[in-house]
Structure formats: structure tokens, C-alpha cells
Design a protein around this motif. Sequence first.
Motif, PDB file in Angstrom:
ATOM      1  N   MET A   1     165.021  38.597  64.623  1.00  0.00           N
ATOM      2  CA  MET A   1     164.377  37.397  65.182  1.00  0.00           C
ATOM      3  C   MET A   1     164.093  37.578  66.666  1.00  0.00           C
ATOM      4  O   MET A   1     163.002  37.262  67.141  1.00  0.00           O
ATOM      5  CB  MET A   1     165.285  36.191  64.946  1.00  0.00           C
TER       6      MET A   1
ATOM      7  N   LYS B   1     167.760  29.252  60.497  1.00  0.00           N
ATOM      8  CA  LYS B   1     168.565  29.387  59.286  1.00  0.00           C
ATOM      9  C   LYS B   1     168.548  28.098  58.464  1.00  0.00           C
ATOM     10  O   LYS B   1     168.508  28.130  57.237  1.00  0.00           O
ATOM     11  CB  LYS B   1     170.008  29.746  59.633  1.00  0.00           C
TER      12      LYS B   1
ATOM     13  N   TRP C   1     169.377  31.696  72.365  1.00  0.00           N
ATOM     14  CA  TRP C   1     169.026  32.399  71.130  1.00  0.00           C
ATOM     15  C   TRP C   1     169.832  31.918  69.936  1.00  0.00           C
ATOM     16  O   TRP C   1     169.324  31.863  68.816  1.00  0.00           O
ATOM     17  CB  TRP C   1     169.245  33.901  71.301  1.00  0.00           C
ATOM     18  N   ASP C   2     171.100  31.559  70.161  1.00  0.00           N
ATOM     19  CA  ASP C   2     171.931  31.084  69.052  1.00  0.00           C
ATOM     20  C   ASP C   2     171.377  29.798  68.454  1.00  0.00           C
ATOM     21  O   ASP C   2     171.380  29.608  67.238  1.00  0.00           O
ATOM     22  CB  ASP C   2     173.368  30.863  69.509  1.00  0.00           C
TER      23      ASP C   2
ATOM     24  N   TYR D   1     168.261  30.624  66.380  1.00  0.00           N
ATOM     25  CA  TYR D   1     168.604  31.256  65.105  1.00  0.00           C
ATOM     26  C   TYR D   1     169.209  30.262  64.120  1.00  0.00           C
ATOM     27  O   TYR D   1     168.862  30.272  62.936  1.00  0.00           O
ATOM     28  CB  TYR D   1     169.567  32.418  65.342  1.00  0.00           C
ATOM     29  N   SER D   2     170.084  29.376  64.601  1.00  0.00           N
ATOM     30  CA  SER D   2     170.685  28.398  63.685  1.00  0.00           C
ATOM     31  C   SER D   2     169.641  27.408  63.182  1.00  0.00           C
ATOM     32  O   SER D   2     169.681  26.991  62.017  1.00  0.00           O
ATOM     33  CB  SER D   2     171.843  27.662  64.358  1.00  0.00           C
TER      34      SER D   2
ATOM     35  N   SER E   1     167.572  38.906  60.047  1.00  0.00           N
ATOM     36  CA  SER E   1     168.748  39.035  60.904  1.00  0.00           C
ATOM     37  C   SER E   1     168.490  38.449  62.292  1.00  0.00           C
ATOM     38  O   SER E   1     167.350  38.206  62.688  1.00  0.00           O
ATOM     39  CB  SER E   1     169.135  40.510  61.049  1.00  0.00           C
ATOM     40  N   TYR E   2     169.571  38.266  63.024  1.00  0.00           N
ATOM     41  CA  TYR E   2     169.520  37.722  64.376  1.00  0.00           C
ATOM     42  C   TYR E   2     168.722  38.646  65.299  1.00  0.00           C
ATOM     43  O   TYR E   2     167.843  38.218  66.027  1.00  0.00           O
ATOM     44  CB  TYR E   2     170.957  37.558  64.877  1.00  0.00           C
ATOM     45  N   SER E   3     169.033  39.950  65.245  1.00  0.00           N
ATOM     46  CA  SER E   3     168.339  40.898  66.120  1.00  0.00           C
ATOM     47  C   SER E   3     166.870  41.035  65.742  1.00  0.00           C
ATOM     48  O   SER E   3     166.020  41.238  66.602  1.00  0.00           O
ATOM     49  CB  SER E   3     169.031  42.254  66.079  1.00  0.00           C
TER      50      SER E   3
ATOM     51  N   ILE F   1     159.405  30.902  64.073  1.00  0.00           N
ATOM     52  CA  ILE F   1     160.099  31.384  65.265  1.00  0.00           C
ATOM     53  C   ILE F   1     159.517  30.729  66.512  1.00  0.00           C
ATOM     54  O   ILE F   1     160.247  30.269  67.391  1.00  0.00           O
ATOM     55  CB  ILE F   1     160.013  32.923  65.370  1.00  0.00           C
TER      56      ILE F   1
ATOM     57  N   TYR G   1     165.186  26.776  72.582  1.00  0.00           N
ATOM     58  CA  TYR G   1     165.609  27.858  73.474  1.00  0.00           C
ATOM     59  C   TYR G   1     166.116  27.346  74.819  1.00  0.00           C
ATOM     60  O   TYR G   1     167.131  27.820  75.312  1.00  0.00           O
ATOM     61  CB  TYR G   1     164.464  28.851  73.688  1.00  0.00           C
TER      62      TYR G   1
ATOM     63  N   TYR H   1     165.158  30.625  57.020  1.00  0.00           N
ATOM     64  CA  TYR H   1     164.870  31.959  57.564  1.00  0.00           C
ATOM     65  C   TYR H   1     165.931  32.929  57.050  1.00  0.00           C
ATOM     66  O   TYR H   1     167.126  32.651  57.104  1.00  0.00           O
ATOM     67  CB  TYR H   1     164.893  31.882  59.094  1.00  0.00           C
TER      68      TYR H   1
END
Length: 105
Positions: free
Chosen positions: A77, A66, A58-59, A62-63, A73-75, A45, A53, A70
Motif C-alpha cells: 500500500m 482493511k 500510514w497505520d 491501512y486500517s 500488504s501494508y508495504s 488508496i 493520513y 483491501y
Amino acid sequence: MYGVSLSSVKRWCKQYDGTWQSLLPKSHRPHSHPNRHTKREERQIRNSFKKCYERYGWDGVYSDLKRKGYTRSYSGMIYAAKRMGLVKYKKTKKKSRKHRRYPNC
């Protein structure tokens, strides 16, 4: 006789080690959680946050995670990133209401 149950007295006697501090109430909160992010996931992370970032938000973080495997979940993270102190939010200051005195006509 003193308004305390026998089970409470027995528990206090078992807990007493000779000092009065041993009888103080202690927290019942858990010290750890079994589903907390591992050190490896926190490192992932942190690295993805530094890399993505600023440009993608945030998207993008997260991608990127993934793609690296990873599975959370998104939240989760975002929660972990905030807990690690990666995001510094500015606190908005409330405007103070000035009490104006209106002239009496």
C-alpha cells in the motif's frame, strides 16, 4: 568469420525491416506486471489517504482500507501511494564541509 554466431546473424536478419533503427538494442524490461494494483484499489488508496493520513498516518490509512476490503500488504500500500505521488518527501541537503585554514604558529 566475423566473430559473431550464426544464431545472432539469423536473429538480426529476422528483426531487420529496412531501417538501421530496427537493429538498435531494445530494453528487455517488462511493460506491465500482473500483480499491480487495480484502478479500483488505487482509487481506494487515494480516498483513504486524503481522509486519514493527516491525522492517523500510514497505520490509519491501512486500517481504513482493511475495513473496506483491501487485501494487499501494508508495504504494498505504501509503495503504491508513493508511486501515485501522494507523498512528497523533502530532500535533505547535505552540509558542505568547509575547508578551514588553520593558522601556522
